[in-house]
Scaffold this active site. Structure first.
Site, PDB file in Angstrom:
ATOM      1  N   CYS A  66       0.660  -1.413   0.151  1.00  0.00           N
ATOM      2  CA  CYS A  66      -0.250  -0.477  -0.442  1.00  0.00           C
ATOM      3  C   CYS A  66       0.999   1.707  -0.130  1.00  0.00           C
ATOM      4  O   CYS A  66       1.858   0.791   0.193  1.00  0.00           O
ATOM      5  CB  CYS A  66      -0.926  -0.201   1.171  1.00  0.00           C
ATOM      6  N   CYS A 102       3.732   1.452   1.979  1.00  0.00           N
ATOM      7  CA  CYS A 102       5.465   1.128   2.198  1.00  0.00           C
ATOM      8  C   CYS A 102       5.745   1.870   1.058  1.00  0.00           C
ATOM      9  O   CYS A 102       7.426   2.117   1.179  1.00  0.00           O
ATOM     10  CB  CYS A 102       5.144   0.008   1.053  1.00  0.00           C
ATOM     11  N   ASP A 109      -0.562  32.819 -29.786  1.00  0.00           N
ATOM     12  CA  ASP A 109       0.558  33.342 -30.407  1.00  0.00           C
ATOM     13  C   ASP A 109       0.091  33.489 -32.252  1.00  0.00           C
ATOM     14  O   ASP A 109      -0.696  32.576 -32.401  1.00  0.00           O
ATOM     15  CB  ASP A 109       1.909  33.082 -30.391  1.00  0.00           C
ATOM     16  N   ASP A 163       4.952  29.129 -30.152  1.00  0.00           N
ATOM     17  CA  ASP A 163       5.631  27.890 -31.227  1.00  0.00           C
ATOM     18  C   ASP A 163       7.840  28.433 -31.110  1.00  0.00           C
ATOM     19  O   ASP A 163       7.833  28.065 -31.790  1.00  0.00           O
ATOM     20  CB  ASP A 163       5.564  27.741 -32.607  1.00  0.00           C
ATOM     21  N   ASP A 198       8.048  33.268 -27.784  1.00  0.00           N
ATOM     22  CA  ASP A 198       7.384  33.147 -27.461  1.00  0.00           C
ATOM     23  C   ASP A 198       7.478  32.258 -25.403  1.00  0.00           C
ATOM     24  O   ASP A 198       7.208  32.399 -24.836  1.00  0.00           O
ATOM     25  CB  ASP A 198       6.364  32.155 -27.536  1.00  0.00           C
TER      26      ASP A 198
END
Length: 711
Positions: free
Chosen positions: A15, A18, A416, A604, A608
């Protein structure tokens, strides 16, 4: 400070307590940052260059904590894992065979048929289940308690041991009374079944990574000593030439030297249509060659390929923790001690009220085995694993789990213009002739651009191609930077460029006309044309979907205001800022934040970068610059704007699934524990419920694999 990452497979975790325990132990070491994911059974350890520690030492530390570990390699045939899974299956079958005779008399009672197995036969059947099949629970409980923590194994070991030893005591001291061997054996069998089902379901949630890894072939045909030799991909060097036959997977990132074919790239970009390739074009590892044999010159291989980087991005997202998981982590930290305390209180209250020791113990056992910290621990990571894997299949690479959650909160997206809303390619929007009779000469003059590298060349070539105009032979082609081009066709000089360029060459241009470029032949003006950016074909639809999702849109562009106005009107963008510099784009994002908005940015280009870094959430398209992609939170490999609303809808689906899982996990324990404490649950049914709670949470996360955006 630079660092290296080492990945480990960790066995024996039952679980999240651990995984938290291993993480805590590793993070005590200076210069180490460890993240342990219970859902994927993986640990990633970041080690600073100044810290001199080896992978073997980290493995030893994990094993000292009570778990098994080994360095994780991305191979497909993990024999140790397969052997472990086989052993667990055999142990479960063994457990079922021994448990069924113990449970069978209870089933017969439904039909009013009473049959009792002899007491010592019950002991004989229950003992192997308790100590052979249940060994994993004792081992896990010992490891946890030795480290001064508690996990699910503590609950199972404590509950089943209580039922088993109570029955053994009764058998030896008070023979003839009711025994609870069937409860201890059935709890272990059912919880064991739950762990097997849970493990299988968790494997399915991370199947997307396995599928990506399997896209990398193990060998390739490499040209060495003028022969094609089958070589392991680990031995291929940069610059070597590989042969890829039709139907085979591309083994490396490279450049086509010989052959023409079509590639299926859906696994890499999510794009369903094949891409045609010819000599000089790039190809990527993991894509499938469909038609004809190709010879590919190796550029990148192994961990440097685009496919390897995609796998690494998905794994990073899976390893990370979403902020929403903090609540579950806090609850899990004190969950088991609280349950043990409630169980002890249940025993005391029932004993004080009824004076019945057996009944008091059985109700206390029911409290122990109904409680399930695993469901809480699995609620978030399994949904993250499934969502990140699905995103990779759709060509959406998500940086980390926090990004998934941020996407769900974005309320405004800034775009953009050039290369984002537009394709970055130019088209001739309109042209004007000096007279109708000059059309043929005008088109002839445009043919100069067929052999030019001028910025307008693409637009002109597309224009001529659409009109099926074959270019004639051109002589003496020259370019004057920033002005225009000239060349001779059939002995006549033609010119394309600015008004000033034509005037310098003795051509009078009307002063009232505004155009991108002017066209003329020796001594005569022929006409002019306007160029505009080519709008992405899916831009209008993407923005329409975003508005329906309740997300505002904003355009930030360095272009002139006149162009921005036309594009904004065409796309239905109400707010835009034109003629902005890179730092002004960043300032616009900052202002949105100060207004209390959660802005996303899609760009892109290099310009930017500052705005992408400042935005609460940043997207980059596959066609973007390296800086834009590295700065962004989400990379869109499919290179289309529709991937933006697709990514946002995916994030909403994942967060919705996490909330459902957390609700199920909390409500299960909130209802189950009081019912068990009040004596309404038999320990055997409580064990079954405990086993199924984790399975239900993981199965709910698996439903994400069926998710579709709806467009």
């Amino acid at each position: 400070m630079s660092e290296k990452k080492i990945y480990f497979s960790v066995e024996g975790m039952t679980c999240t307590a651990c995984s938290a325990r291993i993480e805590k132990k590793l993070n005590r070491i200076e210069g180490i940052e460890a993240r342990v994911n219970f859902a994927t059974e993986k640990a990633v350890v970041s080690i600073s260059d100044e810290t001199k520690i080896q992978a073997s030492e980290i493995i030893q530390l994990i094993e000292n904590t009570g778990y098994k570990a080994r360095e994780y390699l991305e191979d497909r045939t993990d024999e140790k894992t397969k052997s472990r899974e086989k052993l667990e299956t055999y142990l479960f079958i063994f457990s079922v065979i021994l448990t069924l005779p113990l449970v069978f008399p209870m089933l017969l009672m439904v039909f009013n048929f009473h049959y009792h197995i002899p007491s010592y036969v019950q002991l004989l059947l229950a003992t192997p289940v308790q100590f052979i099949v249940g060994y994993r629970f004792y081992k896990g409980a010992y490891s946890a308690l030795r480290g001064f923590s508690a996990n699910m194994d503590v609950l199972v070991a404590l509950g089943t041991s209580t039922a088993y030893f109570l029955s053994l005591y009764t058998l030896l001291i008070h023979p003839g009374q009711h025994l609870y061997f069937e409860a201890s054996a059935s709890i272990i069998t059912l919880v064991y079944l739950g762990k097997i089902l849970e493990h299988g379901a968790r494997k399915k949630t991370s199947s997307a990574i396995k599928e990506l890894i399997e896209l990398q072939p193990e060998t390739a045909l490499v040209r060495r000593d003028e022969e094609w030799k089958e070589t392991s991909i680990r031995e291929i060097q940069s610059g070597e030439v590989c042969q890829v036959r039709a139907g085979e997977l591309i083994p490396v990132d490279g450049e086509v030297l010989k052959g023409e074919s079509a590639l299926e790239e859906a696994s890499l970009t999510g794009e369903s249509l094949p891409r045609s390739v010819r000599p000089g074009e790039k190809v990527y590892a993991g894509t499938k060659n469909l038609n004809a044999s190709l010879e590919v010159k190796t550029i990148s291989m192994g961990k440097d390929t685009a496919l390897a980087k995609i796998i690494q991005t998905v794994e990073t997202a899976i390893e990370s923790r979403a902020p929403i998981q903090k609540l579950a982590d806090k609850v899990s930290a004190f969950f088991v001690p609280t349950v043990v305390f409630i169980s002890f209180c249940t025993f005391l209250v029932w004993w004080l009220i009824t004076g019945n020791l057996e009944l008091s113990i059985i109700n206390a056992v029911a409290v122990l085995v109904i409680s399930c910290p695993c469901a809480l621990g699995l609620a978030t990571p399994t949904a993250i694993v499934a969502g990140s894997g699905l995103g990779a299949k759709l060509g959406i690479l998500i940086k980390d789990a926090a990004t998934l959650e941020k996407m769900n909160r974005v309320d405004i997206l800034a775009f953009d213009k050039t290369g984002t809303l537009t394709s970055g390619k130019t088209l001739i929007q309109s042209y004007e002739l000096s007279s109708v009779e000059e059309e043929s000469e005008f088109f002839t003059a445009l043919c100069l651009e067929n052999e030019s590298n001028h910025p307008l060349a693409y637009a002109v070539r597309s224009f001529l191609k659409n009109r099926q105009i074959s270019p004639p032979e051109i002589e003496n082609l020259t370019t004057e930077a920033g002005k225009g081009i000239r060349g001779s066709i059939k002995g006549v000089d033609y010119y394309i460029g600015s008004a000033g360029f034509l005037k310098e060459n003795g051509i009078s241009v009307p002063t009232s006309i505004e155009a991108t470029a002017f066209v003329g032949k020796k001594g005569r003006y022929l006409g002019c044309f306007q160029v505009s950016d080519e709008l992405r074909p899916d831009a209008k639809k993407a923005l329409e979907i975003l508005r329906k999702l309740g997300i505002e849109t904003l355009m930030l562009t360095g272009d002139k205001k006149e162009k921005a106005v036309l594009l904004a009107q065409e796309l239905g963008i109400e707010t835009f800022k034109a003629e902005v510099l890179p730092h002004e784009k960043r300032e616009a994002i900052l202002r949105l934040k100060k207004e209390g908005k959660v802005p996303g940015m899609i760009g892109d280009g290099i310009n930017d970068g500052p705005a992408l870094a400042e935005a609460s959430l940043s997207f980059s398209l596959a066609s973007g610059s390296g800086i834009a992609i590295e700065t962004s939170d989400v990379s869109l490999l499919k290179n289309e704007l529709l991937s933006v609303p697709r990514a946002l809808l995916l994030s909403r689906a994942v967060i919705r699934k996490i909330k459902q899982n957390l609700f199920f996990a909390f409500i299960y324990n909130v209802i189950g524990i009081p019912l068990a404490a009040l004596g309404f649950l038999n320990p055997m049914f409580a064990g079954a419920a405990m086993a199924m709670s984790s399975v239900s949470v993981v199965s709910n996360s698996l439903l994400l694999k069926r998710w579709k955006p709806g467009f």
